[in-house]
Design an enzyme around this catalytic site. Structure first.
Site, short mmCIF file in Angstrom:
data_model
loop_
_atom_site.label_atom_id
_atom_site.label_comp_id
_atom_site.label_asym_id
_atom_site.label_seq_id
_atom_site.Cartn_x
_atom_site.Cartn_y
_atom_site.Cartn_z
N GLY A 159 8.40 37.75 0.34
CA GLY A 159 8.70 38.73 1.63
C GLY A 159 8.68 40.18 0.91
NE ARG A 160 12.45 42.37 4.90
CZ ARG A 160 12.73 41.70 5.87
NH1 ARG A 160 12.34 42.22 7.06
NH2 ARG A 160 13.81 40.88 5.57
CB SER A 180 5.96 31.90 0.76
OG SER A 180 4.59 32.12 0.78
NE ARG A 181 9.24 28.77 5.25
CZ ARG A 181 9.71 29.01 6.19
NH1 ARG A 181 10.42 28.01 7.00
NH2 ARG A 181 10.21 30.29 6.36
NE ARG A 238 22.84 35.38 0.98
CZ ARG A 238 22.72 36.79 0.82
NH1 ARG A 238 22.26 37.16 -0.48
NH2 ARG A 238 22.54 37.52 1.72
CG ASP A 262 22.92 39.55 -8.26
OD1 ASP A 262 23.79 40.05 -8.68
OD2 ASP A 262 22.65 40.01 -7.02
CD GLU A 267 27.73 35.10 -4.09
OE1 GLU A 267 26.81 34.91 -4.78
OE2 GLU A 267 27.68 36.18 -3.23
CG HIS A 285 25.90 39.20 -4.25
ND1 HIS A 285 26.03 38.05 -3.31
CD2 HIS A 285 24.78 39.69 -3.68
CE1 HIS A 285 25.15 38.04 -2.33
NE2 HIS A 285 24.37 39.29 -2.64
P1 NAP Z 1 11.88 38.38 3.74
O1 NAP Z 1 11.16 39.50 3.76
O2 NAP Z 1 12.22 37.80 5.26
O3 NAP Z 1 11.23 37.20 2.73
C1 NAP Z 1 11.70 35.99 2.73
C2 NAP Z 1 10.87 35.17 1.92
O4 NAP Z 1 11.25 33.97 1.75
C3 NAP Z 1 9.19 35.02 2.63
O5 NAP Z 1 8.20 35.28 1.55
C4 NAP Z 1 9.37 33.39 3.22
O6 NAP Z 1 8.05 33.03 3.12
C5 NAP Z 1 10.32 33.03 1.93
N1 NAP Z 1 10.75 31.51 2.62
C6 NAP Z 1 11.56 31.47 3.40
N2 NAP Z 1 11.63 29.97 3.62
C7 NAP Z 1 11.32 29.44 2.45
C8 NAP Z 1 10.98 28.03 2.24
N3 NAP Z 1 11.68 27.20 2.78
N4 NAP Z 1 10.25 27.84 1.13
C9 NAP Z 1 9.62 28.82 0.35
N5 NAP Z 1 9.98 30.11 0.91
C10 NAP Z 1 10.46 30.70 1.93
O7 NAP Z 1 13.28 38.72 3.21
P2 NAP Z 1 13.48 39.85 1.83
O8 NAP Z 1 13.90 41.00 2.63
O9 NAP Z 1 12.52 39.66 0.84
O10 NAP Z 1 14.82 39.14 1.39
C11 NAP Z 1 14.87 37.95 0.77
C12 NAP Z 1 16.30 37.38 0.70
O11 NAP Z 1 17.03 38.01 -0.39
C13 NAP Z 1 17.38 37.76 1.70
O12 NAP Z 1 17.17 36.86 2.85
C14 NAP Z 1 18.73 37.51 1.04
O13 NAP Z 1 19.27 36.25 1.16
C15 NAP Z 1 18.34 37.78 -0.29
N6 NAP Z 1 19.05 39.23 -0.71
C16 NAP Z 1 19.75 39.17 -1.88
C17 NAP Z 1 20.39 40.44 -2.39
C18 NAP Z 1 21.36 40.39 -3.63
O14 NAP Z 1 22.15 41.22 -3.42
N7 NAP Z 1 21.21 39.43 -4.44
C19 NAP Z 1 20.16 41.68 -1.79
C20 NAP Z 1 19.17 41.60 -0.65
C21 NAP Z 1 18.59 40.39 -0.30
P3 NAP Z 1 7.58 31.84 4.26
O15 NAP Z 1 8.47 32.14 5.56
O16 NAP Z 1 6.05 31.87 4.39
O17 NAP Z 1 8.06 30.68 3.78
C1 8YV Z 2 24.51 43.03 0.01
C2 8YV Z 2 22.81 40.87 0.39
O1 8YV Z 2 25.04 43.87 -0.94
O2 8YV Z 2 21.38 42.42 1.72
C3 8YV Z 2 21.91 41.19 1.42
O3 8YV Z 2 21.57 39.89 1.70
O4 8YV Z 2 22.95 40.08 -0.46
C4 8YV Z 2 23.32 42.29 -0.47
O5 8YV Z 2 22.18 43.24 -0.41
C5 8YV Z 2 25.68 42.08 0.62
O6 8YV Z 2 25.61 41.07 0.98
C6 8YV Z 2 26.32 43.17 1.60
O7 8YV Z 2 27.30 42.42 2.04
#
Ligand code: NAP
Ligand code: 8YV
Length: 319
Positions: A159-160, A180-181, A238, A262, A267, A285
């Site tokens: 994704g992004r 990805s799907r 996650r 992370d 958590e 995180h």
């Molecule tokens: P996004 O643009 O919506 O991308 C999500 C990706 O996940 C897409 O490529 C989607 O592709 C794929 N996906 C969804 N369901 C799937 C499945 N069952 N099997 C395989 N792939 C699957 O989201 P993003 O902005 O990149 O962010 C992604 C995630 O990162 C967030 O939802 C958040 O939980 C996590 N995150 C964590 C932090 C942190 O602090 N650690 C910070 C920001 C975000 P398809 O729909 O084609 O499957």
């Molecule tokens: C956040 C995140 O810091 O954007 C998300 O999905 O996991 C992190 O960027 C945090 O969850 C803010 O509450």
């Protein structure tokens, strides 16, 4: 003519001060945590609120929605939707915004920080130097790391953020494939519909899918088996995406080479076993947690609200 009334916002928990302060300056804000019995209070006062301000980490339950009959907008700090009742909001016609995109670079950088720290034993090396063991052992006793340049990178979720992780790999001349799907159009990386095949053919497997029910334990014992004793797992998505019990078993038995995490299933409560697990680098995180990105996220929460109340549109809507 009188100015329009200042909108009323319900804040579902504590937010960072750099967001709470400007929110309070621009809106009437009430915080759920300031009320001993939030449900009873909302039963009496819920009809005042035009919007919710929340975060990916806090979220809120769909049970709140019937208590908020005027609700028109939700602005969330962060991008994850696993704690936001997206379907219920959509059914009610409530607009939903996140801080998507402004955090892509820093979350991708954090994935790379974990990958590099693991491969090159940065944390172990630092402890080794500080402990004085280097002088005791003499030269060339510290265990060898693993090469990053030219290695195979698998990305779960393009994704992004996943696309930024992939772009960074070109600087290391890596072969990149992703799962990805759906295949993503117009990207130079190979789509692998079979997650186990991706794991089998990766030296480093970076997980950056959405969280929630749809991806729960996507990284299970079989995927870890396929990644194998030479493969590293990095999870910045996650905790729920990885079967943590299976991961612990794999780490303890040396069935994967190591893990950079992370995010965790429960958590911030991290099990003793995880804290003691070999070949791991653990972060609390913080993938988006830089001064620059957290400020940009706070600004985006406000920009989404301001745009909604002024124009009816959002800057970064969840479609
Ligand atoms: P996004 O643009 O919506 O991308 C999500 C990706 O996940 C897409 O490529 C989607 O592709 C794929 N996906 C969804 N369901 C799937 C499945 N069952 N099997 C395989 N792939 C699957 O989201 P993003 O902005 O990149 O962010 C992604 C995630 O990162 C967030 O939802 C958040 O939980 C996590 N995150 C964590 C932090 C942190 O602090 N650690 C910070 C920001 C975000 P398809 O729909 O084609 O499957
Ligand atoms: C956040 C995140 O810091 O954007 C998300 O999905 O996991 C992190 O960027 C945090 O969850 C803010 O509450």
């Amino acid at each position: 003519m009188n100015p329009p009334p200042t909108p009323c916002l319900l804040q579902t928990g504590a937010l960072v001060p750099l967001l709470e302060q400007p929110l309070q300056a621009r809106y009437h804000v009430e915080r759920l945590l300031d009320h001993d019995d939030p449900i009873a209070w909302l039963q009496a006062e819920g009809a005042r609120f035009d919007g919710i301000v929340s975060s990916a980490g806090l979220g809120f339950s769909a049970d709140l929605l019937p208590l908020l009959p005027r609700l028109r907008v939700v602005s969330s700090y962060g991008v994850g939707l696993d704690r936001i009742p997206v379907a219920a909001l959509k059914a009610r016609g409530v607009a939903l915004a996140t801080t998507s995109d402004v955090l892509n670079d820093c979350v991708a950088d954090a994935a790379w920080a974990l990958l590099m720290a693991l491969a090159r034993r940065v944390v172990e090396g630092d402890a080794y130097v500080r402990s004085g063991r280097w002088a005791e052992d003499g030269l060339n006793r510290f265990p060898l790391g693993r090469r990053i340049s030219g290695a195979r990178l698998g990305i779960v979720g393009l994704g992004r953020i996943g696309q930024v992780v992939a772009r960074r790999a070109s600087g290391f001349d890596m072969a990149v494939a992703y799962h990805s799907r759906r295949a993503v159009a117009d990207v130079p990386w190979r789509h692998e519909p079979d997650l186990r095949a991706l794991a089998r053919n990766s030296d480093y497997l970076v997980v950056i899918t959405a969280g929630g029910d749809g991806t729960r334990h996507l990284i299970n014992a079989e995927v870890l088996e396929a990644l194998g004793p030479r493969g590293f797992l990095i999870n910045v998505a996650r905790g729920s995406v990885v079967d943590e019990a299976a991961l612990l078993e794999a780490l303890q038995a040396g069935r994967i080479a190591g893990a950079g995490l992370d995010v965790f299933e429960n958590e911030p409560r991290i099990s003793e076993a995880m804290r003691a697990a070999p070949r791991t680098v653990l972060l609390p995180h913080v993938a988006s947690a830089t001064e620059e990105t957290r400020l940009a996220m706070a600004v985006r929460v406000l920009d989404n609200l301001d745009a909604f109340f002024q124009t009816g549109r959002l800057v970064s809507p969840v479609e």
